[in-house]
Design a protein around this motif. Structure first.
Motif, PDB file in Angstrom:
ATOM      1  N   ASP A 181       0.833  -1.203   0.000  1.00  0.00           N
ATOM      2  CA  ASP A 181       0.000   0.000   0.000  1.00  0.00           C
ATOM      3  C   ASP A 181       0.865   1.249   0.000  1.00  0.00           C
ATOM      4  OD1 ASP A 181      -3.015  -0.915   0.595  1.00  0.00           O
ATOM      5  OD2 ASP A 181      -1.634  -2.213   1.669  1.00  0.00           O
ATOM      6  N   GLY A 182       1.936   1.215   0.795  1.00  0.00           N
ATOM      7  CA  GLY A 182       2.804   2.383   0.879  1.00  0.00           C
ATOM      8  C   GLY A 182       3.457   2.719  -0.448  1.00  0.00           C
ATOM      9  N   ARG A 183       3.732   1.699  -1.255  1.00  0.00           N
ATOM     10  CA  ARG A 183       4.392   1.930  -2.547  1.00  0.00           C
ATOM     11  C   ARG A 183       3.424   1.784  -3.722  1.00  0.00           C
ATOM     12  NH1 ARG A 183       9.738  -1.662  -1.676  1.00  0.00           N
ATOM     13  NH2 ARG A 183       9.782  -1.510  -3.951  1.00  0.00           N
ATOM     14  N   GLU A 184       2.128   1.674  -3.407  1.00  0.00           N
ATOM     15  CA  GLU A 184       1.080   1.568  -4.418  1.00  0.00           C
ATOM     16  C   GLU A 184       1.337   0.410  -5.374  1.00  0.00           C
ATOM     17  OE1 GLU A 184       0.564   5.388  -6.233  1.00  0.00           O
ATOM     18  OE2 GLU A 184      -0.352   6.238  -4.442  1.00  0.00           O
ATOM     19  N   VAL A 185       1.708  -0.717  -4.795  1.00  0.00           N
ATOM     20  CA  VAL A 185       1.935  -1.949  -5.544  1.00  0.00           C
ATOM     21  C   VAL A 185       0.699  -2.837  -5.406  1.00  0.00           C
ATOM     22  CG1 VAL A 185       3.326  -4.072  -5.604  1.00  0.00           C
ATOM     23  CG2 VAL A 185       4.439  -1.859  -5.323  1.00  0.00           C
ATOM     24  N   PHE A 186       0.357  -3.560  -6.458  1.00  0.00           N
ATOM     25  CA  PHE A 186      -0.792  -4.471  -6.442  1.00  0.00           C
ATOM     26  C   PHE A 186      -0.696  -5.434  -5.260  1.00  0.00           C
ATOM     27  CE2 PHE A 186      -2.543  -8.654  -7.793  1.00  0.00           C
ATOM     28  CZ  PHE A 186      -3.876  -8.295  -7.913  1.00  0.00           C
ATOM     29  N   ALA A 187      -1.755  -5.492  -4.462  1.00  0.00           N
ATOM     30  CA  ALA A 187      -1.814  -6.404  -3.313  1.00  0.00           C
ATOM     31  C   ALA A 187      -2.770  -7.543  -3.647  1.00  0.00           C
ATOM     32  CB  ALA A 187      -2.270  -5.670  -2.054  1.00  0.00           C
ATOM     33  N   VAL A 188      -2.234  -8.729  -3.897  1.00  0.00           N
ATOM     34  CA  VAL A 188      -3.047  -9.841  -4.371  1.00  0.00           C
ATOM     35  C   VAL A 188      -4.089 -10.254  -3.342  1.00  0.00           C
ATOM     36  CG1 VAL A 188      -1.418 -11.612  -3.562  1.00  0.00           C
ATOM     37  CG2 VAL A 188      -2.960 -12.112  -5.475  1.00  0.00           C
ATOM     38  N   ASP A 189      -3.761 -10.180  -2.049  1.00  0.00           N
ATOM     39  CA  ASP A 189      -4.734 -10.580  -1.036  1.00  0.00           C
ATOM     40  C   ASP A 189      -5.875  -9.575  -0.919  1.00  0.00           C
ATOM     41  OD1 ASP A 189      -2.635  -9.004  -0.193  1.00  0.00           O
ATOM     42  OD2 ASP A 189      -2.454  -9.881   1.793  1.00  0.00           O
ATOM     43  N   VAL A 231       4.482 -13.599  -3.854  1.00  0.00           N
ATOM     44  CA  VAL A 231       3.905 -12.714  -4.865  1.00  0.00           C
ATOM     45  C   VAL A 231       4.190 -11.253  -4.517  1.00  0.00           C
ATOM     46  CG1 VAL A 231       1.743 -11.920  -5.901  1.00  0.00           C
ATOM     47  CG2 VAL A 231       2.120 -14.361  -5.528  1.00  0.00           C
ATOM     48  N   SER A 232       3.904 -10.865  -3.272  1.00  0.00           N
ATOM     49  CA  SER A 232       4.121  -9.478  -2.871  1.00  0.00           C
ATOM     50  C   SER A 232       5.603  -9.125  -2.910  1.00  0.00           C
ATOM     51  CB  SER A 232       3.554  -9.244  -1.467  1.00  0.00           C
ATOM     52  OG  SER A 232       2.152  -9.402  -1.455  1.00  0.00           O
ATOM     53  N   GLY A 233       6.447 -10.063  -2.468  1.00  0.00           N
ATOM     54  CA  GLY A 233       7.888  -9.803  -2.480  1.00  0.00           C
ATOM     55  C   GLY A 233       8.419  -9.566  -3.881  1.00  0.00           C
ATOM     56  N   ALA A 234       7.971 -10.389  -4.831  1.00  0.00           N
ATOM     57  CA  ALA A 234       8.415 -10.224  -6.213  1.00  0.00           C
ATOM     58  C   ALA A 234       7.974  -8.871  -6.774  1.00  0.00           C
ATOM     59  CB  ALA A 234       7.867 -11.363  -7.074  1.00  0.00           C
ATOM     60  N   LEU A 235       6.734  -8.480  -6.495  1.00  0.00           N
ATOM     61  CA  LEU A 235       6.247  -7.201  -7.004  1.00  0.00           C
ATOM     62  C   LEU A 235       6.995  -6.030  -6.379  1.00  0.00           C
ATOM     63  CD1 LEU A 235       2.420  -7.948  -7.061  1.00  0.00           C
ATOM     64  CD2 LEU A 235       3.912  -7.642  -9.031  1.00  0.00           C
ATOM     65  N   LEU A 236       7.313  -6.126  -5.094  1.00  0.00           N
ATOM     66  CA  LEU A 236       8.057  -5.053  -4.435  1.00  0.00           C
ATOM     67  C   LEU A 236       9.476  -4.936  -4.987  1.00  0.00           C
ATOM     68  CD1 LEU A 236       6.796  -5.608  -0.786  1.00  0.00           C
ATOM     69  CD2 LEU A 236       6.376  -3.575  -2.195  1.00  0.00           C
TER      70      LEU A 236
END
Length: 341
Positions: free
Chosen positions: A128-136, A155-160
């Motif tokens: 949320d802080g970096r406006e990255v897609f949150a799959v959950d 998933v979140s780690g890869a996107l970050l």
């Protein structure tokens, strides 16, 4: 209706809690003003927290964050099970989601409460802080069950890290996919949308199961709940549908007082819809007819028609199966995986 408990510790905090409750029309709110309500003066905060962590969808602590942390810490079960926990200072200036920011919806609820209070939401999750897609968060918003939440971190780690994440869907996909999400990529991490929770298109596969399936049930009078449960389980297994995909059950209205059926619904935590013979007759589709059933209840098929009717005219996944005096059918309501970029 969802259930929320709001606990406060000062008179000012109680006023803020009351303002919060008014901002939560979709919740049944219970307020516990521990300082001003004398009946609560001898109660245990630890006991309150233990019970609330089990039977609530959200807990709001109006007071110090440390109090909230110490109260709930002994009862944490994991992100797939913990309710949303939010802390608000007594003056209503800051709203902090502590637990279940995505799966429990605490982040979105904090934003909602902050807007209503004229406060600042303090959201600390990295996506949320970096406006990255949150799959959950996407899964929760679109009615999907996260089967293996321990894989969210991949998933979140890869996107970050700015890496590409794959997605595979057994359902039509609409809209523009978010940045770094690909339907074609052979990625190391990704998520799969569908009923097959054993599929592994990626080394780290997160499974999202849409809750779309309605169970149509017919049964003889006096059928015990154990037989109904066994028949439902057999139908789901035969169709390759996980229990997590089921969102409701249905039958004919003459079964409205059937004890085994009512108990099955209660134990499974499923809403149970009943339709009249006329409503079932009007349901369009190709159904398995039975002269005996038609003579008994006024319509040629109960389970298939009830399932399709409950699913809003959706498609049959499993036609009538009979077992120990119970008939079961499965229908899926129409659904598409929608993204907005």
């Amino acid at each position: 209706m969802k259930h929320a408990k709001l606990v406060s510790f000062t008179a000012a905090g109680a006023q803020t809690a009351a303002r919060c409750a008014a901002l939560l029309p979709d919740f049944r709110c219970e307020q516990y003003a521990r300082t001003i309500d004398l009946s609560l003066s001898g109660t245990s905060l630890a006991r309150f927290a233990q019970q609330a962590m089990v039977d609530c969808d959200m807990i709001v602590f109006v007071g110090a964050a440390g109090i909230a942390v110490r109260a709930v810490a002994p009862y944490l079960m994991g992100k797939a099970y913990d309710p949303a926990v939010i802390v608000i200072d007594e003056a209503g200036r800051f709203v902090i989601p502590l637990l279940s920011g995505h799966l429990g919806g605490a982040n979105a609820l904090a934003e909602c409460l902050a807007d209503g209070l004229g406060a600042q939401a303090v959201v600390t999750t990295a996506t949320d802080g970096r406006e990255v897609f949150a799959v959950d968060s996407w899964a929760r918003a679109h009615g999907c069950v996260v089967v293996d939440p321990q894989h969210i971190k991949y998933v979140s780690g890869a996107l970050l890290r700015g890496e590409t994440v794959g997605v595979r869907s057994d359902f039509p996909v609409d809209g523009r996919l978010p940045a770094h999400i690909s339907l074609q990529a052979e990625a190391e991490s990704g998520f799969a949308i569908g009923y097959d929770t054993k599929a592994a298109p990626f080394a780290h596969t997160l499974h999202l199961v849409p809750r779309l399936v309605h169970i149509g049930i017919g049964c003889r009078r006096g059928t015990p709940v154990e037989r109904i449960e066994a028949a439902v389980r057999a139908a789901l297994d035969a169709a390759g549908v996980p229990r997590s995909a089921v969102c409701g059950a249905a039958s004919i209205d003459v079964k409205r007082d059937e004890p085994g059926l009512l108990l099955f619904s209660a134990q499974a935590g499923l809403p149970l819809a009943f339709f009249s013979a006329e409503e079932l007759r009007r349901t369009a589709g190709d159904f398995t007819p039975s002269a005996f059933v038609e003579q008994a209840v006024g319509v040629d098929n109960v389970c298939e028609r009830a399932a399709v009717c409950a699913a809003g005219g959706g498609r049959l996944l499993c036609r009538k199966t009979a077992r120990d005096g119970v008939t079961v059918a499965l229908a899926e309501r129409p659904w598409r995986a929608r993204f907005d970029g």
